[in-house]
Scaffold this motif. Structure first.
Motif, PDB file in Angstrom:
ATOM      1  N   PRO A  80       0.632  -1.235  -0.068  1.00  0.00           N
ATOM      2  CA  PRO A  80      -0.025  -0.137   0.044  1.00  0.00           C
ATOM      3  C   PRO A  80       0.927   1.249   0.116  1.00  0.00           C
ATOM      4  CG  PRO A  80      -0.167  -0.990   2.080  1.00  0.00           C
ATOM      5  CD  PRO A  80       0.772  -2.003   0.981  1.00  0.00           C
ATOM      6  N   ASP A  81       2.241   1.037   0.370  1.00  0.00           N
ATOM      7  CA  ASP A  81       2.972   2.301   0.390  1.00  0.00           C
ATOM      8  C   ASP A  81       3.755   2.407  -0.890  1.00  0.00           C
ATOM      9  OD1 ASP A  81       1.914   2.737   3.153  1.00  0.00           O
ATOM     10  OD2 ASP A  81       3.693   1.419   4.107  1.00  0.00           O
ATOM     11  N   ASN A  82       3.493   1.749  -1.888  1.00  0.00           N
ATOM     12  CA  ASN A  82       4.441   1.913  -3.003  1.00  0.00           C
ATOM     13  C   ASN A  82       5.721   1.787  -3.003  1.00  0.00           C
ATOM     14  OD1 ASN A  82       1.955   1.771  -4.791  1.00  0.00           O
ATOM     15  ND2 ASN A  82       1.964   4.115  -4.076  1.00  0.00           N
ATOM     16  N   LYS A  83       6.329   0.935  -1.932  1.00  0.00           N
ATOM     17  CA  LYS A  83       7.586   0.444  -2.004  1.00  0.00           C
ATOM     18  C   LYS A  83       8.272  -0.085  -3.519  1.00  0.00           C
ATOM     19  CE  LYS A  83       7.662  -0.837   2.736  1.00  0.00           C
ATOM     20  NZ  LYS A  83       7.771  -1.831   3.668  1.00  0.00           N
ATOM     21  N   LEU A  84       9.715   0.127  -3.525  1.00  0.00           N
ATOM     22  CA  LEU A  84      10.284  -0.462  -4.871  1.00  0.00           C
ATOM     23  C   LEU A  84       9.945  -2.209  -4.369  1.00  0.00           C
ATOM     24  CD1 LEU A  84      12.049  -0.808  -7.248  1.00  0.00           C
ATOM     25  CD2 LEU A  84      14.042  -0.741  -5.381  1.00  0.00           C
ATOM     26  N   ILE A  85       9.572  -2.627  -5.588  1.00  0.00           N
ATOM     27  CA  ILE A  85       9.393  -4.024  -5.656  1.00  0.00           C
ATOM     28  C   ILE A  85      10.582  -4.833  -6.103  1.00  0.00           C
ATOM     29  CG2 ILE A  85       8.129  -6.177  -6.336  1.00  0.00           C
ATOM     30  CD1 ILE A  85       5.767  -4.140  -6.345  1.00  0.00           C
ATOM     31  N   ILE A  86      11.221  -5.843  -5.376  1.00  0.00           N
ATOM     32  CA  ILE A  86      12.311  -6.474  -5.866  1.00  0.00           C
ATOM     33  C   ILE A  86      11.561  -8.028  -6.167  1.00  0.00           C
ATOM     34  CG2 ILE A  86      14.567  -7.621  -5.632  1.00  0.00           C
ATOM     35  CD1 ILE A  86      14.422  -4.407  -5.905  1.00  0.00           C
ATOM     36  N   THR A  87      11.670  -8.502  -7.263  1.00  0.00           N
ATOM     37  CA  THR A  87      11.374  -9.837  -7.813  1.00  0.00           C
ATOM     38  C   THR A  87      12.364 -10.793  -7.610  1.00  0.00           C
ATOM     39  OG1 THR A  87      11.206  -9.578 -10.127  1.00  0.00           O
ATOM     40  CG2 THR A  87       9.268  -9.060  -8.970  1.00  0.00           C
ATOM     41  N   VAL A  88      12.249 -12.044  -6.980  1.00  0.00           N
ATOM     42  CA  VAL A  88      13.060 -13.077  -7.116  1.00  0.00           C
ATOM     43  C   VAL A  88      12.658 -14.189  -7.317  1.00  0.00           C
ATOM     44  CG1 VAL A  88      14.256 -11.754  -5.266  1.00  0.00           C
ATOM     45  CG2 VAL A  88      12.740 -13.417  -4.553  1.00  0.00           C
ATOM     46  N   CYS A  89      13.574 -15.128  -7.828  1.00  0.00           N
ATOM     47  CA  CYS A  89      13.153 -16.904  -8.216  1.00  0.00           C
ATOM     48  C   CYS A  89      14.795 -17.366  -8.072  1.00  0.00           C
ATOM     49  CB  CYS A  89      12.454 -17.115  -9.617  1.00  0.00           C
ATOM     50  SG  CYS A  89      13.423 -16.546 -10.965  1.00  0.00           S
ATOM     51  N   ASN A  90      14.870 -18.541  -8.504  1.00  0.00           N
ATOM     52  CA  ASN A  90      15.999 -19.311  -8.344  1.00  0.00           C
ATOM     53  C   ASN A  90      17.226 -18.587  -9.138  1.00  0.00           C
ATOM     54  OD1 ASN A  90      15.115 -21.502  -6.957  1.00  0.00           O
ATOM     55  ND2 ASN A  90      14.723 -22.705  -8.659  1.00  0.00           N
ATOM     56  N   ALA A  91      16.999 -18.372 -10.226  1.00  0.00           N
ATOM     57  CA  ALA A  91      17.891 -17.782 -10.992  1.00  0.00           C
ATOM     58  C   ALA A  91      17.903 -16.395 -11.599  1.00  0.00           C
ATOM     59  CB  ALA A  91      18.555 -18.727 -12.084  1.00  0.00           C
ATOM     60  N   GLY A  92      16.566 -16.080 -11.786  1.00  0.00           N
ATOM     61  CA  GLY A  92      16.048 -14.698 -12.624  1.00  0.00           C
ATOM     62  C   GLY A  92      15.074 -14.829 -13.564  1.00  0.00           C
ATOM     63  N   ASN A  93      14.778 -15.799 -14.276  1.00  0.00           N
ATOM     64  CA  ASN A  93      14.150 -15.957 -15.336  1.00  0.00           C
ATOM     65  C   ASN A  93      12.411 -15.385 -15.169  1.00  0.00           C
ATOM     66  OD1 ASN A  93      13.268 -16.324 -17.918  1.00  0.00           O
ATOM     67  ND2 ASN A  93      12.831 -18.545 -17.605  1.00  0.00           N
ATOM     68  N   ARG A  94      11.881 -16.248 -14.310  1.00  0.00           N
ATOM     69  CA  ARG A  94      10.465 -15.706 -13.945  1.00  0.00           C
ATOM     70  C   ARG A  94      10.390 -14.311 -13.372  1.00  0.00           C
ATOM     71  NH1 ARG A  94       8.705 -21.153 -11.124  1.00  0.00           N
ATOM     72  NH2 ARG A  94      10.863 -21.340 -10.919  1.00  0.00           N
ATOM     73  N   SER A  95      11.225 -14.240 -12.465  1.00  0.00           N
ATOM     74  CA  SER A  95      11.261 -12.871 -11.718  1.00  0.00           C
ATOM     75  C   SER A  95      11.552 -11.700 -12.847  1.00  0.00           C
ATOM     76  CB  SER A  95      12.272 -12.886 -10.598  1.00  0.00           C
ATOM     77  OG  SER A  95      13.572 -13.096 -10.955  1.00  0.00           O
ATOM     78  N   GLY A  96      12.330 -11.968 -13.500  1.00  0.00           N
ATOM     79  CA  GLY A  96      12.743 -10.833 -14.533  1.00  0.00           C
ATOM     80  C   GLY A  96      11.485 -10.670 -15.513  1.00  0.00           C
ATOM     81  N   GLN A  97      10.737 -11.585 -15.898  1.00  0.00           N
ATOM     82  CA  GLN A  97       9.620 -11.406 -16.573  1.00  0.00           C
ATOM     83  C   GLN A  97       8.685 -10.612 -15.574  1.00  0.00           C
ATOM     84  OE1 GLN A  97       7.830 -15.074 -18.196  1.00  0.00           O
ATOM     85  NE2 GLN A  97      10.085 -15.958 -18.223  1.00  0.00           N
ATOM     86  N   THR A  98       8.431 -10.890 -14.471  1.00  0.00           N
ATOM     87  CA  THR A  98       7.557 -10.153 -13.616  1.00  0.00           C
ATOM     88  C   THR A  98       7.953  -8.813 -13.304  1.00  0.00           C
ATOM     89  OG1 THR A  98       7.330 -12.595 -12.307  1.00  0.00           O
ATOM     90  CG2 THR A  98       6.698 -10.407 -11.026  1.00  0.00           C
TER      91      THR A  98
END
Length: 99
Positions: A55-73
């Motif tokens: 709700p505070d609009n913080k920077l979002i960091i997406t993670v997964c094993n190696a970066g593929n799905r998180s990069g897409q997200t």
């Protein structure tokens, strides 16, 4: 993209979303502070999850094993005007560097 070093400095000030499946999250190394929301579910319902967890609009960091799905997200979120980065090298790269 955010480097493991930069992420380590800001991890307490951002929202970390782990986009792996629940099984992967439970069986593989993960960050205790991350919220686990599977990639496909997050993409379909991102507005709900952002309202609930960011709700505070913080920077979002997406993670997964190696970066593929998180990069897409992260790319998906950026396309929708949301400030997001993915962790370079994923959790594997972070743990290799700092554990």
């Amino acid at each position: 993209m955010i480097s493991p070093e930069d992420y380590k400095r800001v991890k307490d000030k951002v929202l970390t979303i782990d986009v792996r499946t629940k099984g992967e999250f439970e069986m593989l190394p993960h960050f205790e502070w991350a919220i686990n929301i599977e990639f496909t579910d997050f993409i379909k319902n991102y507005e709900y999850y952002l309202e609930k967890y960011n709700p505070d609009n913080k920077l979002i960091i997406t993670v997964c094993n190696a970066g593929n799905r998180s990069g897409q997200t992260a790319s998906f979120l950026k396309e929708h005007g949301i400030d997001a980065l993915t962790l370079q090298g994923g959790i594997y790269g972070y743990n290799k560097k700092f554990k």
